[in-house]
Design an enzyme around this catalytic site. Structure first.
Site, PDB file in Angstrom:
ATOM      1  N   HIS A 146       0.811  -1.225   0.000  1.00 29.73           N
ATOM      2  CA  HIS A 146       0.000   0.000   0.000  1.00 29.73           C
ATOM      3  C   HIS A 146       0.845   1.275   0.000  1.00 29.73           C
ATOM      4  O   HIS A 146       0.296   2.367  -0.156  1.00 29.73           O
ATOM      5  CB  HIS A 146      -0.933   0.014   1.216  1.00 29.73           C
ATOM      6  N   HIS A 162       1.374   6.751  -0.901  1.00 23.54           N
ATOM      7  CA  HIS A 162       0.541   5.963   0.008  1.00 23.54           C
ATOM      8  C   HIS A 162      -0.814   5.766  -0.658  1.00 23.54           C
ATOM      9  O   HIS A 162      -1.521   6.728  -0.922  1.00 23.54           O
ATOM     10  CB  HIS A 162       0.396   6.696   1.341  1.00 23.54           C
TER      11      HIS A 162
END
Length: 113
Positions: free
Chosen positions: A19, A34
């Site tokens: 992620h 992110h």
């Protein structure tokens, strides 16, 4: 949804859960990409990472295929956040143009300027 690399540099970190990806530019600026909020809970399932840690990458190169539907279905927010991780760096000349992946969103400068 395809995500593309915002700067030339080297991939310095890929989270185990895929992620988050760190890139360091040739001048030492650290960028963190992110993908999604609380998506760490999904253990990497919605992310098909197209780069390898330690490799040189180019702006506009395919970074990740992000399964937005899977993220939303699991009650997570698919917002992508790009962070300058060093406190002495800022984004100058902000234009926030997302219409073309090759259009700069700004220029990185020193906070002291």
């Amino acid at each position: 949804m395809e995500q593309f690399i915002p700067v030339d540099g080297k991939v310095t970190m890929i989270a185990k859960t895929k992620h988050a990806i760190g890139i360091t530019t040739k001048n030492g600026t650290e960028i963190l990409i992110h993908m999604g909020l609380d998506t760490v809970d999904l253990n990497g399932l919605p992310f098909d990472v197209k780069v390898k840690e330690g490799r040189e990458v180019k702006k506009g190169q395919f970074l990740v295929d992000m399964n937005i539907e899977m993220i939303k279905k699991n009650g997570k927010d698919p917002t992508v956040i790009v962070v300058l991780t060093q406190p002495d760096k800022i984004l100058n000349n902000k234009t926030y143009n997302v219409a073309n992946r090759n259009t700069p969103i700004g220029k990185i400068g020193n906070a002291a300027n």
